[in-house]
Write an enzyme that holds these catalytic residues in place. Structure first.
Site, mmCIF file in Angstrom:
data_model
loop_
_atom_site.group_PDB
_atom_site.id
_atom_site.type_symbol
_atom_site.label_atom_id
_atom_site.label_comp_id
_atom_site.label_asym_id
_atom_site.label_seq_id
_atom_site.Cartn_x
_atom_site.Cartn_y
_atom_site.Cartn_z
ATOM 1 N N LYS B 78 0.842 -1.203 0.000
ATOM 2 C CA LYS B 78 0.000 0.000 0.000
ATOM 3 C C LYS B 78 0.876 1.251 0.000
ATOM 4 O O LYS B 78 1.913 1.279 0.671
ATOM 5 C CB LYS B 78 -0.899 -0.020 1.238
ATOM 6 N N SER B 153 -9.863 1.716 2.958
ATOM 7 C CA SER B 153 -9.003 2.466 2.076
ATOM 8 C C SER B 153 -7.982 1.624 1.298
ATOM 9 O O SER B 153 -7.451 2.087 0.292
ATOM 10 C CB SER B 153 -8.261 3.522 2.883
ATOM 11 N N SER B 177 -9.902 -0.570 7.160
ATOM 12 C CA SER B 177 -9.318 -0.410 5.822
ATOM 13 C C SER B 177 -8.613 -1.640 5.259
ATOM 14 O O SER B 177 -8.261 -1.659 4.086
ATOM 15 C CB SER B 177 -8.347 0.766 5.811
#
Lengths: 93, 490
Positions: B78, B153, B177
């Site tokens: 990420k 997210s 997330s």
């Protein structure tokens, strides 16, 4: 309780430049969100210590010795503007 | 062996036995990425040195050196995690050109275990969002159906693994997330206990809740990756000295003697019936595997969301104060109009560099912390946070794990919720409380919705009891044997 949020003042405090159309949009949204937050006020928290971190953490110490993590070049490598070994900014006074 | 279909632990075993080279593995996943990333947009940056880094793993194996449990495994990281020499943006214009001079501890530990970063995964800007639609670099499509969001997210991380562009992704979870996109994309996703995984080198959102964790195709891979990234770190004083167990070797699908708590506040009409059916089925599986079901109560569930948004926006407004356009990150163009003063300089850099949702949250936090409101909002939220944590501790005196939904619905459509931030926030009801309390949580695939979209089951355990949670997930995975994959990814 209806919350009136002065978006302009909050944006100033947060150092966020706002376009006028953004300001009016945020005004309505922030007020609605804070109205929803009001639910928290209904919980009885008399005498309850605030919790700011969720697990018990013991203080960790390291030896008091000099370590080099980043070089000056590393630290300056992402500067939007630099001058020698300094960060450069436009005149602000 | 079809490498793209293989779990990470199998890939590593094959690489170590020299049945396939790390370079061949990386080439296969790179090819898949070239084929699908243009459409899915899972990666913001693809690592152009990935093949060379894979070759280094092969060279070590050739020399007989120790290579670690994830030898040759490509990882989607990420874009919240700093990767030395590889652009790290947090999906923000503010960091559009930031190249970190150091790597996050998580990244270093993955590399030490033989893994290679294939690319930096798309996400909501500064991890603020539940649909991956706030990214400065464009939204991510759900590989199961491109009309739907992948969740957020960590949406790019989830989409990368679901579309087999990487066998493992690393996500971060501040309020769901990792778990929610894992549910939306049919993956196993683990948010560890707060303090298990170092936050050093991870872009800070809400420091007392943020944790990084793995997103994988199966429970064993998740356990193995979690072993690699967990443990105390010299650069993060909130990491725990607790020993890191060998979760992957101790997986046990026999749940005899285990008590599973079902919070009565979770099972309401708010859950869509087809999602409820999937959750109920998983609960029955746990029962068949030997677990005893007990009803528990988490009475503060409903206020979890407002408490979460108060605490996190306050922390975020403070954490994001560092982005001032002086030392790194976006700087506005001052060549035509010089700044009036230093506040104007900061305000223009920040006003132009941050996106709408990030500015909204900074202002929420700034207001809640401002003079005259601090006690009523921030302090009050922290007091309720303690009560919420105590409710979980009481619940875990009666049970070993908690089961419930991850989200009220499966993935929703692109554009469906983005214009109503409050509605978007309220949907996080089942995931945020684990972060507030610091307990571990995970999502494991449980089945499909009426549209054929994946639905995940959430499992929680007490602090540092990840094994119990992983065992429940393992039992569900073993019983269901879900084999479906998104259409059109081969």
């Amino acid at each position: 309780m209806d919350i009136m949020i002065d978006v302009k003042k909050v944006a100033d405090l947060a150092r966020l430049h706002m376009q006028p159309d953004e300001e009016s949009k945020y005004q309505a949204q922030l007020s609605a969100i804070f109205k929803y937050f009001e639910e928290v006020a209904l919980i009885d928290t008399n005498g309850i210590e605030p919790l700011t971190t969720p697990t018990e953490i013991e203080q960790v110490w390291r030896a008091d010795e000099k370590v080099t993590e980043l070089t000056t070049e590393d630290a300056l490598s992402n500067a939007p503007a630099k001058s020698g070994q300094l960060f450069r900014v436009p005149p602000v006074v | 062996m079809d490498i793209l279909k293989s779990p990470a632990t199998d890939i590593a075993a094959q690489v170590k036995q020299k049945k396939i080279s790390a370079k061949e593995v990386m080439s296969a996943f790179m090819k898949q990425t070239e084929k699908h990333n243009g459409n899915i947009n899972a990666f913001i940056t693809v690592n152009d040195k990935a093949l060379q880094e894979a070759e280094k793993v092969d060279a070590k194996i050739a020399k007989g050196e120790e290579v670690g449990p994830l030898a040759g495994v490509p990882i989607a990281v990420k874009d919240m995690l700093c990767t030395k020499g590889l652009r790290t943006t947090a999906a923000s214009k503010m960091l559009y050109n930031f190249v970190p001079p150091y790597s996050a501890t998580v990244v270093k530990r993955l590399e030490a275990a033989g893994a290679v970063t294939i690319g930096k995964a798309n996400q909501d800007e500064f991890a603020m969002g539940s649909s991956n639609e706030t990214s400065h670099f464009g939204g991510v499509k759900n590989p199961w159906n491109a009309d739907y969001v992948p969740g957020g997210s960590s949406g790019g991380s989830a989409a990368a693994v679901a579309a087999r562009m990487a066998p493992i992704a690393i996500g971060t979870d501040t309020g769901g997330s990792i778990r929610q996109p894992s549910s939306f994309c049919g993956l196993v996703g683990v948010k560890p206990t707060y303090g298990r995984v170092s936050r050093y080198g991870i872009v800070a959102f809400a420091s007392s809740l943020d944790q990084a964790g793995p997103m994988t195709l199966n429970v064993k891979d998740a356990a193995a990756a979690l072993e690699v990234i967990s443990g105390q770190c010299d650069h993060d004083s909130t990491t725990s000295a607790q020993p890191v167990p060998k979760w992957s070797q101790n997986l046990n699908s026999d749940l005899k003697g285990m008590k599973i708590g079902l919070p009565k506040e979770y099972f309401t009409d708010a859950i869509r019936p087809d999602v409820r059916k999937v959750v109920d089925n998983a609960i029955q599986i746990a029962k068949s595997a030997g677990a005893e079901l007990v009803e528990i109560s988490l009475p503060l569930t409903r206020v979890g969301v407002p408490v979460y948004y108060l605490v996190t926006t306050c922390e975020a407004s403070s954490n994001l104060a560092r982005y001032d356009g002086v030392r790194y990150g976006y700087r506005a163009d001052f060549s035509k109009s010089a700044p009036e003063d230093i506040a104007d300089f900061y305000s223009r850099n920040r006003g132009e560099g941050f996106g709408l949702e990030v500015k909204r949250r900074i202002m929420l936090g700034t207001f809640a912390l401002s003079s005259g409101y601090y006690d009523a909002y921030y302090k009050k939220a922290c007091q309720v946070r303690r009560l919420l944590r105590e409710d979980f501790l009481k619940a875990f005196a009666k049970c070993d794990a908690i089961m419930g939904p991850v989200f009220t619905t499966p993935a929703f459509k692109v554009g469906e919720k983005i214009n109503n931030p409050l509605q978007m926030y309220m949907n996080d009801i089942y995931t945020v409380s684990a972060n507030l309390a610091g307990i571990p949580g995970m999502s494991v695939p449980g089945g499909y919705s009426q549209e054929g979209l994946p639905v995940g089951i959430q499992i929680n355990a007490a602090h540092f009891e990840e094994q119990k949670m992983l065992n429940v997930a393992y039992a569900i995975e073993k019983a269901l044997q879900l084999k479906e994959v998104p259409n059109g990814i081969w």
